[in-house]
Enzyme design. Structure first.
Site, PDB file in Angstrom:
ATOM      1  N   CYS A  17       0.863  -1.182   0.000  1.00 55.34           N
ATOM      2  CA  CYS A  17       0.000   0.000   0.000  1.00 55.34           C
ATOM      3  C   CYS A  17       0.904   1.238   0.000  1.00 55.34           C
ATOM      4  O   CYS A  17       2.126   1.119   0.126  1.00 55.34           O
ATOM      5  CB  CYS A  17      -0.856  -0.009   1.253  1.00 55.34           C
ATOM      6  SG  CYS A  17       0.186  -0.007   2.740  1.00 55.34           S
ATOM      7  N   HIS A  46       5.655  -5.261   8.730  1.00 55.23           N
ATOM      8  CA  HIS A  46       5.731  -6.625   9.230  1.00 55.23           C
ATOM      9  C   HIS A  46       6.035  -7.621   8.119  1.00 55.23           C
ATOM     10  O   HIS A  46       5.156  -8.362   7.678  1.00 55.23           O
ATOM     11  CB  HIS A  46       4.422  -6.988   9.944  1.00 55.23           C
ATOM     12  CG  HIS A  46       4.235  -6.240  11.221  1.00 55.23           C
ATOM     13  ND1 HIS A  46       3.008  -5.871  11.716  1.00 55.23           N
ATOM     14  CD2 HIS A  46       5.161  -5.802  12.128  1.00 55.23           C
ATOM     15  CE1 HIS A  46       3.175  -5.234  12.867  1.00 55.23           C
ATOM     16  NE2 HIS A  46       4.466  -5.165  13.131  1.00 55.23           N
ATOM     17  N   CYS A 101       2.466   5.740   8.878  1.00 58.17           N
ATOM     18  CA  CYS A 101       1.621   6.027   7.714  1.00 58.17           C
ATOM     19  C   CYS A 101       0.753   7.253   8.004  1.00 58.17           C
ATOM     20  O   CYS A 101       0.165   7.362   9.087  1.00 58.17           O
ATOM     21  CB  CYS A 101       0.731   4.830   7.391  1.00 58.17           C
ATOM     22  SG  CYS A 101      -0.399   5.194   6.028  1.00 58.17           S
ATOM     23  N   GLU A 131       0.375  -0.745  16.399  1.00 57.78           N
ATOM     24  CA  GLU A 131      -0.470   0.402  16.022  1.00 57.78           C
ATOM     25  C   GLU A 131      -1.403   0.776  17.175  1.00 57.78           C
ATOM     26  O   GLU A 131      -1.635   1.959  17.446  1.00 57.78           O
ATOM     27  CB  GLU A 131      -1.286   0.082  14.759  1.00 57.78           C
ATOM     28  CG  GLU A 131      -2.097   1.308  14.316  1.00 57.78           C
ATOM     29  CD  GLU A 131      -2.901   1.080  13.045  1.00 57.78           C
ATOM     30  OE1 GLU A 131      -2.478   0.264  12.198  1.00 57.78           O
ATOM     31  OE2 GLU A 131      -3.957   1.725  12.916  1.00 57.78           O
ATOM     32  N   THR A 170      -6.230   0.639  11.766  1.00 57.75           N
ATOM     33  CA  THR A 170      -6.493   0.800  10.322  1.00 57.75           C
ATOM     34  C   THR A 170      -6.558  -0.525   9.562  1.00 57.75           C
ATOM     35  O   THR A 170      -6.947  -0.540   8.391  1.00 57.75           O
ATOM     36  CB  THR A 170      -5.375   1.639   9.675  1.00 57.75           C
ATOM     37  OG1 THR A 170      -4.122   0.990   9.922  1.00 57.75           O
ATOM     38  CG2 THR A 170      -5.348   3.054  10.209  1.00 57.75           C
ATOM     39  N   CYS A 200      -8.277   1.675   6.703  1.00 47.45           N
ATOM     40  CA  CYS A 200      -7.803   2.466   5.562  1.00 47.45           C
ATOM     41  C   CYS A 200      -8.285   1.892   4.229  1.00 47.45           C
ATOM     42  O   CYS A 200      -8.796   0.770   4.165  1.00 47.45           O
ATOM     43  CB  CYS A 200      -6.282   2.554   5.587  1.00 47.45           C
ATOM     44  SG  CYS A 200      -5.511   1.008   5.083  1.00 47.45           S
ATOM     45  N   SER A 228       1.529  -9.914  10.731  1.00 45.00           N
ATOM     46  CA  SER A 228       0.904  -8.847   9.943  1.00 45.00           C
ATOM     47  C   SER A 228      -0.614  -8.910  10.106  1.00 45.00           C
ATOM     48  O   SER A 228      -1.280  -9.815   9.588  1.00 45.00           O
ATOM     49  CB  SER A 228       1.279  -9.009   8.466  1.00 45.00           C
ATOM     50  OG  SER A 228       0.460  -8.197   7.665  1.00 45.00           O
ATOM     51  N   SER A 229      -1.150  -7.936  10.825  1.00 44.29           N
ATOM     52  CA  SER A 229      -2.583  -7.918  11.125  1.00 44.29           C
ATOM     53  C   SER A 229      -3.412  -7.932   9.843  1.00 44.29           C
ATOM     54  O   SER A 229      -4.332  -8.733   9.680  1.00 44.29           O
ATOM     55  CB  SER A 229      -2.894  -6.672  11.972  1.00 44.29           C
ATOM     56  OG  SER A 229      -4.271  -6.439  12.022  1.00 44.29           O
ATOM     57  N   ASN A 230      -3.080  -7.040   8.906  1.00 44.88           N
ATOM     58  CA  ASN A 230      -3.930  -6.938   7.709  1.00 44.88           C
ATOM     59  C   ASN A 230      -3.871  -8.223   6.882  1.00 44.88           C
ATOM     60  O   ASN A 230      -4.861  -8.612   6.269  1.00 44.88           O
ATOM     61  CB  ASN A 230      -3.559  -5.695   6.896  1.00 44.88           C
ATOM     62  CG  ASN A 230      -2.320  -5.884   6.055  1.00 44.88           C
ATOM     63  OD1 ASN A 230      -2.404  -6.345   4.925  1.00 44.88           O
ATOM     64  ND2 ASN A 230      -1.156  -5.567   6.609  1.00 44.88           N
TER      65      ASN A 230
HETATM   66  O1  0CH Z   1      -1.136  -5.128   9.287  1.00 45.00           O
HETATM   67  P1  0CH Z   1      -0.204  -4.638  10.310  1.00 45.00           P
HETATM   68  O2  0CH Z   1      -0.704  -3.414  11.017  1.00 45.00           O
HETATM   69  O3  0CH Z   1       0.210  -5.690  11.295  1.00 45.00           O
HETATM   70  O4  0CH Z   1       1.143  -4.114   9.612  1.00 45.00           O
HETATM   71  P2  0CH Z   1       1.943  -4.547   8.327  1.00 45.00           P
HETATM   72  O5  0CH Z   1       1.758  -5.964   7.990  1.00 45.00           O
HETATM   73  O6  0CH Z   1       3.340  -4.082   8.548  1.00 45.00           O
HETATM   74  O7  0CH Z   1       1.284  -3.718   7.138  1.00 45.00           O
HETATM   75  C1  0CH Z   1       1.448  -2.348   7.011  1.00 45.00           C
HETATM   76  C2  0CH Z   1       0.462  -1.563   7.801  1.00 45.00           C
HETATM   77  C3  0CH Z   1       1.153  -0.572   8.677  1.00 45.00           C
HETATM   78  C4  0CH Z   1       0.266   0.294   9.527  1.00 45.00           C
HETATM   79  O8  0CH Z   1      -1.028   0.436   9.110  1.00 45.00           O
HETATM   80 FE1  SF4 Z   2      -0.958   0.834   4.456  1.00 46.01          FE
HETATM   81 FE2  SF4 Z   2      -3.342   1.478   5.337  1.00 46.01          FE
HETATM   82 FE3  SF4 Z   2      -1.437   0.873   7.073  1.00 46.01          FE
HETATM   83 FE4  SF4 Z   2      -1.303   3.133   5.722  1.00 46.01          FE
HETATM   84  S1  SF4 Z   2      -2.854   2.624   7.202  1.00 46.01           S
HETATM   85  S2  SF4 Z   2       0.362   1.653   6.037  1.00 46.01           S
HETATM   86  S3  SF4 Z   2      -2.201   2.598   3.768  1.00 46.01           S
HETATM   87  S4  SF4 Z   2      -2.325  -0.518   5.574  1.00 46.01           S
END
Ligand code: 0CH
Ligand code: SF4
Length: 316
Positions: A17, A46, A101, A131, A170, A200, A228-230
């Site tokens: 992203c 992550h 972010c 976060e 997010t 987001c 990684s949460s997302n």
């Molecule tokens: O999904 P999370 O927050 O664990 O983080 P990630 O895998 O590093 O992805 C980027 C999102 C960073 C903050 O929104």
């Molecule tokens: Fe990516 Fe959304 Fe996290 Fe920003 S808030 S780093 S756009 S996943």
């Protein structure tokens, strides 16, 4: 022997992203500007392969500001940090660059604004996630109440039900969060918050693409890290949308080929912190074993970009 046919549905959007892109660029530009070593507080995003790649270029990853020498630059990860962290870095006169972010920073600002208006804050998020720690850490200790589930909403004890606001992480599940927000609004009708939640665009879009892909896929793989949460949410969304086998893989070597025996379709996507090279690696691994036809399942087109902080755009 001819390879069995396989339709590989490739989700779009998937992978990096705008916030992840920016955070990685910040580390790379900091290394160019100041030379190695540059310190990074927490994994910048992550993903082990991203982190290993940056480490090879001279980034040093630590969990605490105390592990950074005062005379080297430090970068804060994309997930955000409690207010006390940049405050302490300033006190130590360190050079620091905040890779939080902008969409996470926006939530920090919302939380601070509600607090200034005298509202007690509720955060919907995962306990212990950086976060959540960062967003809760925008306000004094104990000022933000965390709820993770609908059940938590029933149990939460607030100061004054008429003076409440909420923010969210997010990277949550859009559907689960809608249920939690509905429970909050039912119990506290006066609660103030964003229009829906603070999830987001990237999280929302990746979940939408999975929902379109999952019902027609015999199996689904999400490229992403276990922290990684997302990415983990994408696995859950896939399973809930009707895919019988949804699995997180860090890279091709994680694929359990026995579990995939006999499939005719597979869905592939990647979390916001997973590099496209690893997606290619997964597709190539399928090509080694199947006669693959790739079909794009595109539910949105993204063109979001975030600028890096000014300190990195200025000449040294
Ligand atoms: O999904 P999370 O927050 O664990 O983080 P990630 O895998 O590093 O992805 C980027 C999102 C960073 C903050 O929104
Ligand atoms: Fe990516 Fe959304 Fe996290 Fe920003 S808030 S780093 S756009 S996943």
């Amino acid at each position: 022997m001819p390879k069995p046919p396989l339709t590989l549905y490739l989700a779009a959007p998937r992978g990096f992203c705008a916030g992840v892109d920016r955070a990685i660029k910040i580390v790379e530009m900091a290394l160019q500007k100041w030379g190695a070593p540059v310190y990074v507080r927490h994994e910048i995003v992550h993903n082990r392969y991203v982190v290993d790649g940056l480490r090879a270029k001279g980034a040093v990853f630590v969990e605490d500001l105390d592990d950074c020498p005062p005379d080297r630059p430090v970068i804060f990860s994309a997930h955000g940090v409690p207010k006390a962290v940049p405050a302490e870095a300033s006190r130590r006169r360190m050079i620091f660059v905040d890779a939080t972010c902008p969409l996470v920073s926006k939530v920090h600002i919302e939380a601070a604004r509600h607090h200034e208006n005298g509202l007690q804050m509720i955060m919907i998020g995962h306990a212990g996630h950086p976060e959540t720690i960062g967003t809760m850490g925008q306000l004094p200790e104990g000022e933000v109440l965390l709820v993770e589930t609908v059940e938590d909403v029933a149990a939460v004890r607030v100061r004054d039900p008429a003076r409440l606001a909420f923010v969210t992480q997010t990277t949550l599940s859009v559907d689960d969060t809608a249920d939690i927000v509905a429970a909050l609004k039912a119990r506290f009708p006066a609660i103030v918050g964003p229009h829906k939640e603070d999830i987001c665009y990237a999280t929302t879009n990746r979940q939408e693409a999975v929902k379109a892909m999952a019902p027609k896929a015999d199996a689904m793989l999400v490229v992403g890290a276990p922290n990684s949460s997302n990415s983990k949410r994408l696995v859950e969304v896939g399973a809930r949308a009707g895919c019988a086998y949804a699995q997180l893989v860090q890279r091709a070597t994680d694929i359990d080929w026995r579990a995939l025996e006999g499939i005719r379709t597979v869905g592939v996507t990647a979390g916001a912190s997973a590099p496209e090279d690893l997606v290619d690696e997964v597709i190539d691994a399928f090509r080694d074993r199947f006669d693959v036809t790739v079909e794009l399942v595109e539910t949105a087109v993204e063109n979001v970009e975030f600028k890096v902080p000014r300190i990195l755009r200025e000449p040294a």
